[in-house]
Scaffold this motif. Structure first.
Motif, PDB file in Angstrom:
ATOM      1  N   PRO A 197       0.861  -1.189   0.000  1.00  0.00           N
ATOM      2  CA  PRO A 197       0.000   0.000   0.000  1.00  0.00           C
ATOM      3  C   PRO A 197       0.898   1.240   0.000  1.00  0.00           C
ATOM      4  O   PRO A 197       1.050   1.949   0.999  1.00  0.00           O
ATOM      5  CB  PRO A 197      -0.808  -0.147   1.294  1.00  0.00           C
ATOM      6  N   MET A 204      -3.551   1.721  -1.844  1.00  0.00           N
ATOM      7  CA  MET A 204      -3.090   0.924  -2.977  1.00  0.00           C
ATOM      8  C   MET A 204      -2.744   1.839  -4.163  1.00  0.00           C
ATOM      9  O   MET A 204      -3.523   2.738  -4.501  1.00  0.00           O
ATOM     10  CB  MET A 204      -4.157  -0.078  -3.407  1.00  0.00           C
ATOM     11  N   ARG A 206      -9.106  -3.649  -0.564  1.00  0.00           N
ATOM     12  CA  ARG A 206      -7.733  -3.648  -1.101  1.00  0.00           C
ATOM     13  C   ARG A 206      -7.227  -5.051  -1.421  1.00  0.00           C
ATOM     14  O   ARG A 206      -6.317  -5.217  -2.239  1.00  0.00           O
ATOM     15  CB  ARG A 206      -6.770  -2.922  -0.153  1.00  0.00           C
ATOM     16  N   TYR A 237      -6.967  -6.253  -5.057  1.00  0.00           N
ATOM     17  CA  TYR A 237      -5.812  -5.898  -5.883  1.00  0.00           C
ATOM     18  C   TYR A 237      -4.589  -6.734  -5.449  1.00  0.00           C
ATOM     19  O   TYR A 237      -3.456  -6.366  -5.695  1.00  0.00           O
ATOM     20  CB  TYR A 237      -5.522  -4.401  -5.783  1.00  0.00           C
ATOM     21  N   GLN A 238      -4.875  -7.858  -4.781  1.00  0.00           N
ATOM     22  CA  GLN A 238      -3.854  -8.845  -4.437  1.00  0.00           C
ATOM     23  C   GLN A 238      -4.300 -10.196  -4.971  1.00  0.00           C
ATOM     24  O   GLN A 238      -5.497 -10.494  -5.003  1.00  0.00           O
ATOM     25  CB  GLN A 238      -3.694  -8.967  -2.908  1.00  0.00           C
TER      26      GLN A 238
END
Length: 341
Positions: A65, A148, A161, A164-165
């Motif tokens: 992040p 992020m 978030r 986005y992983q």
């Protein structure tokens, strides 16, 4: 070749702004690189295109992040810092805004002073060296204060978030997600493993250079950015055993592909390696180890489109992209995927 040879027309509304609800429900276009034939499926159909004895190689890097919003001291003017590379001893190479007011000596504060910093240097290209001061563990502070670093073409706010992983992300260090892996779920990976497909991991920490446009007219004049990558011994062994037995090495994403092609011997033999790679793959490149590729749809005239074109042929790839536009596929990081074989 010219950079313009890799242009295609993309309506803005096809750029995915948010992830779909179910990761593996995204669409999947398959492309036979020998014939150019395409098929339209969904990502949860991917196991149907893998064979027992293949191996699937995933990039387990985790996105930091890394976007920090704060104030300049004294005075309180707003500032933004984006962490790029850890230079050690609390110092990072960063992108900063506003650049004209972030010269060496500038002092910064984030999270009401929980994290403070000083710009200590300016390097070629305009990036800054920033030294951070904090209590405790830096990554934990970053988890609390950082945002992020979504790509510039995504304007919507990310609600979760973790979307986005990848579900298998393990090693912190990326400034952007290895997006081909965002489609996988634990259940899908279990299905693939149950089909006697080996699963191996590499680590490539994605840099923001992946979004850097190619500005030169001739693609060979472009300077590729460097990224740090790791090929563990167990993954090297898996690939060697797979290929010796006649199986295919299937790379998930251009990052996994670049890692393997960086360290592969001329005969495709793999050995454990780690270090920086600036490998630049474009048409004419001879792939040493990648037999099939899972990837998202990439920006026009980008190095990623060039890599995919090197693998499957420029004409085939651009025709497939034009078909994806006609069929209203979702493009880029949160978009749909391709399987090229």
């Amino acid at each position: 070749m010219k950079t313009s040879d890799f242009y295609y027309d993309l309506p803005q509304e096809l750029i995915a702004q948010t992830p779909i609800q179910q990761r593996d429900a995204s669409r999947l276009m398959t492309l036979d690189r020998s014939t150019g034939e395409t098929r339209h499926c969904h990502f949860y159909d991917l196991p149907d295109f893998l064979r027992p004895g293949d191996c699937l190689i995933l990039n387990d890097s985790r996105v930091l992040p890394a976007r920090l919003l704060g104030q300049r001291l004294p005075g309180g003017g707003a500032c933004e810092v984006l962490l790029l590379t850890d230079r050690g001893e609390g110092t990072w190479e960063c992108l900063v805004r506003p650049g004209r007011k972030m010269r060496p000596g500038a002092k910064l504060s984030f999270g009401d002073g929980e994290l403070t910093a000083e710009v200590t240097g300016e390097i070629e290209g305009g990036n800054r060296l920033v030294r951070f001061t904090y209590q405790g563990i830096f990554l934990e502070v970053l988890e609390r204060l950082g945002k992020m670093p979504l790509p510039p073409y995504i304007k919507a706010e990310l609600q979760d978030r973790e979307r986005y992983q990848t579900v298998y992300s393990r090693h912190n260090g990326s400034a952007a997600a290895p997006t081909a892996g965002l489609h996988f779920t634990p259940k899908l990976l279990e299905t693939i493993a149950a089909k006697s497909v080996g699963i191996g991991y590499v680590t490539l920490h994605v840099g923001l250079g992946t979004f850097r446009p190619v500005k030169e007219k001739d693609i060979t004049d472009h300077t590729m950015h460097s990224e740090y990558c790791i090929l563990p011994q167990e993954t090297a062994d898996l690939i060697n055993q797979t290929r010796t037995a006649g199986g295919r090495c299937v790379c998930v994403g251009t990052t996994s592909c670049r890692t393997l092609e960086s360290w592969a011997g001329e005969d495709g033999h793999m050995e454990a390696r780690s270090g920086w790679t600036d490998i630049y793959i474009y048409p004419g490149y001879r792939f040493k180890v990648t037999d099939a590729l899972v990837t998202n749809f990439h920006l026009p005239e980008s190095t990623l489109v060039m890599l995919v074109s090197a693998f499957a042929g420029r004409e085939h790839v651009l025709a497939a992209y034009q078909e994806a536009v006609r069929e209203r596929y979702r493009f880029f990081s949160f978009g749909d995927a391709m399987f090229l074989y």
